[in-house]
Design a protein around this motif. Structure first.
Motif, PDB file in Angstrom:
ATOM      1  N   THR A 151       6.770 -15.615  12.943  1.00 42.89           N
ATOM      2  CA  THR A 151       8.149 -15.996  12.651  1.00 42.89           C
ATOM      3  C   THR A 151       9.008 -14.743  12.669  1.00 42.89           C
ATOM      4  N   GLY A 152      10.310 -14.918  12.678  1.00 48.73           N
ATOM      5  CA  GLY A 152      11.198 -13.767  12.719  1.00 48.73           C
ATOM      6  C   GLY A 152      11.075 -12.924  11.462  1.00 48.73           C
ATOM      7  N   ARG A 153      10.891 -11.640  11.646  1.00 53.43           N
ATOM      8  CA  ARG A 153      10.741 -10.731  10.519  1.00 53.43           C
ATOM      9  C   ARG A 153      12.113 -10.247  10.058  1.00 53.43           C
ATOM     10  N   LEU A 154      12.245 -10.056   8.764  1.00 51.39           N
ATOM     11  CA  LEU A 154      13.479  -9.549   8.187  1.00 51.39           C
ATOM     12  C   LEU A 154      13.548  -8.043   8.446  1.00 51.39           C
ATOM     13  N   VAL A 155      14.576  -7.587   9.172  1.00 50.64           N
ATOM     14  CA  VAL A 155      14.692  -6.172   9.502  1.00 50.64           C
ATOM     15  C   VAL A 155      15.879  -5.498   8.823  1.00 50.64           C
ATOM     16  N   ALA A 156      16.803  -6.285   8.272  1.00 51.56           N
ATOM     17  CA  ALA A 156      17.937  -5.701   7.556  1.00 51.56           C
ATOM     18  C   ALA A 156      18.449  -6.714   6.542  1.00 51.56           C
ATOM     19  N   PHE A 157      18.962  -6.187   5.419  1.00 51.53           N
ATOM     20  CA  PHE A 157      19.504  -7.062   4.378  1.00 51.53           C
ATOM     21  C   PHE A 157      20.605  -6.311   3.656  1.00 51.53           C
ATOM     22  N   VAL A 158      21.659  -7.037   3.304  1.00 46.15           N
ATOM     23  CA  VAL A 158      22.748  -6.466   2.516  1.00 46.15           C
ATOM     24  C   VAL A 158      23.189  -7.505   1.498  1.00 46.15           C
ATOM     25  N   ALA A 159      23.494  -7.041   0.296  1.00 47.21           N
ATOM     26  CA  ALA A 159      23.953  -7.927  -0.772  1.00 47.21           C
ATOM     27  C   ALA A 159      25.189  -7.314  -1.417  1.00 47.21           C
ATOM     28  N   ASN A 191      25.840  -3.600  -3.353  1.00 53.68           N
ATOM     29  CA  ASN A 191      24.907  -3.055  -4.333  1.00 53.68           C
ATOM     30  C   ASN A 191      23.484  -2.962  -3.793  1.00 53.68           C
ATOM     31  N   PHE A 192      23.220  -3.474  -2.605  1.00 53.50           N
ATOM     32  CA  PHE A 192      21.889  -3.338  -2.013  1.00 53.50           C
ATOM     33  C   PHE A 192      22.023  -3.398  -0.503  1.00 53.50           C
ATOM     34  N   LEU A 193      21.513  -2.384   0.180  1.00 55.22           N
ATOM     35  CA  LEU A 193      21.545  -2.329   1.640  1.00 55.22           C
ATOM     36  C   LEU A 193      20.252  -1.693   2.108  1.00 55.22           C
ATOM     37  N   THR A 194      19.510  -2.409   2.927  1.00 56.61           N
ATOM     38  CA  THR A 194      18.274  -1.864   3.463  1.00 56.61           C
ATOM     39  C   THR A 194      18.168  -2.220   4.939  1.00 56.61           C
ATOM     40  N   ILE A 195      17.646  -1.268   5.715  1.00 59.05           N
ATOM     41  CA  ILE A 195      17.479  -1.449   7.155  1.00 59.05           C
ATOM     42  C   ILE A 195      16.116  -0.885   7.536  1.00 59.05           C
ATOM     43  N   HIS A 196      15.431  -1.572   8.437  1.00 61.14           N
ATOM     44  CA  HIS A 196      14.122  -1.118   8.902  1.00 61.14           C
ATOM     45  C   HIS A 196      14.241   0.299   9.450  1.00 61.14           C
ATOM     46  N   GLN A 197      13.219   1.096   9.207  1.00 60.73           N
ATOM     47  CA  GLN A 197      13.265   2.514   9.540  1.00 60.73           C
ATOM     48  C   GLN A 197      13.540   2.770  11.021  1.00 60.73           C
ATOM     49  N   LYS A 198      13.014   1.955  11.913  1.00 61.33           N
ATOM     50  CA  LYS A 198      13.221   2.172  13.343  1.00 61.33           C
ATOM     51  C   LYS A 198      14.621   1.779  13.811  1.00 61.33           C
ATOM     52  N   LEU A 199      15.372   1.022  12.993  1.00 60.45           N
ATOM     53  CA  LEU A 199      16.707   0.572  13.388  1.00 60.45           C
ATOM     54  C   LEU A 199      17.824   1.362  12.716  1.00 60.45           C
ATOM     55  N   GLY A 247      19.124   4.252  13.266  1.00 61.44           N
ATOM     56  CA  GLY A 247      20.024   5.002  14.136  1.00 61.44           C
ATOM     57  C   GLY A 247      20.879   4.111  15.029  1.00 61.44           C
ATOM     58  N   LYS A 248      20.806   2.801  14.845  1.00 63.99           N
ATOM     59  CA  LYS A 248      21.480   1.849  15.738  1.00 63.99           C
ATOM     60  C   LYS A 248      22.843   1.374  15.238  1.00 63.99           C
ATOM     61  N   ARG A 249      23.404   2.024  14.209  1.00 63.67           N
ATOM     62  CA  ARG A 249      24.735   1.670  13.664  1.00 63.67           C
ATOM     63  C   ARG A 249      24.775   0.239  13.145  1.00 63.67           C
ATOM     64  N   LEU A 250      23.715  -0.188  12.473  1.00 62.78           N
ATOM     65  CA  LEU A 250      23.649  -1.546  11.947  1.00 62.78           C
ATOM     66  C   LEU A 250      24.305  -1.655  10.574  1.00 62.78           C
ATOM     67  N   ALA A 251      24.270  -0.601   9.774  1.00 63.97           N
ATOM     68  CA  ALA A 251      24.841  -0.635   8.426  1.00 63.97           C
ATOM     69  C   ALA A 251      26.347  -0.918   8.445  1.00 63.97           C
ATOM     70  N   PRO A 252      27.154  -0.254   9.275  1.00 64.25           N
ATOM     71  CA  PRO A 252      28.582  -0.580   9.294  1.00 64.25           C
ATOM     72  C   PRO A 252      28.862  -2.015   9.730  1.00 64.25           C
ATOM     73  N   VAL A 253      28.031  -2.548  10.607  1.00 64.98           N
ATOM     74  CA  VAL A 253      28.215  -3.930  11.057  1.00 64.98           C
ATOM     75  C   VAL A 253      27.968  -4.899   9.898  1.00 64.98           C
ATOM     76  N   LEU A 254      26.935  -4.644   9.105  1.00 68.74           N
ATOM     77  CA  LEU A 254      26.645  -5.508   7.962  1.00 68.74           C
ATOM     78  C   LEU A 254      27.750  -5.428   6.910  1.00 68.74           C
ATOM     79  N   ILE A 255      28.262  -4.232   6.664  1.00 71.04           N
ATOM     80  CA  ILE A 255      29.336  -4.072   5.680  1.00 71.04           C
ATOM     81  C   ILE A 255      30.609  -4.758   6.163  1.00 71.04           C
TER      82      ILE A 255
END
Length: 68
Positions: A17-25, A44-52, A54-62
């Motif tokens: 099944t699809g694995r969770l690679v990023a989460f923000v709360a 208050n919580f932001l996590t991203i898989h270690q391999k991702l 460098g892909k600028r995913l955190a600003p997209v989630l925010i």
């Protein structure tokens, strides 16, 4: 608020099944700015898989939480 809990999953394959690679709360906050009350969100919580990381995913989630 449940709409401020966002997870990113991989596409599911036939064997996994699809694995969770990023989460923000986020949590709601009220800001007082010069006697004006502004409803805002605090991340208050932001996590991203270690391999991702460098892909600028955190600003997209925010931005997505800000949009919601």
């Amino acid at each position: 608020k449940k709409c401020w809990h966002i997870g990113v999953r991989t596409e599911s394959t036939s064997d996994k099944t699809g694995r969770l690679v990023a989460f923000v709360a986020g949590i709601p906050v009220k800001l007082n700015v010069r006697s004006n009350i502004i409803d805002a969100v605090e991340i208050n919580f932001l996590t991203i898989h270690q391999k991702l990381r460098g892909k600028r995913l955190a600003p997209v989630l925010i931005k997505e939480i800000t949009r919601r």
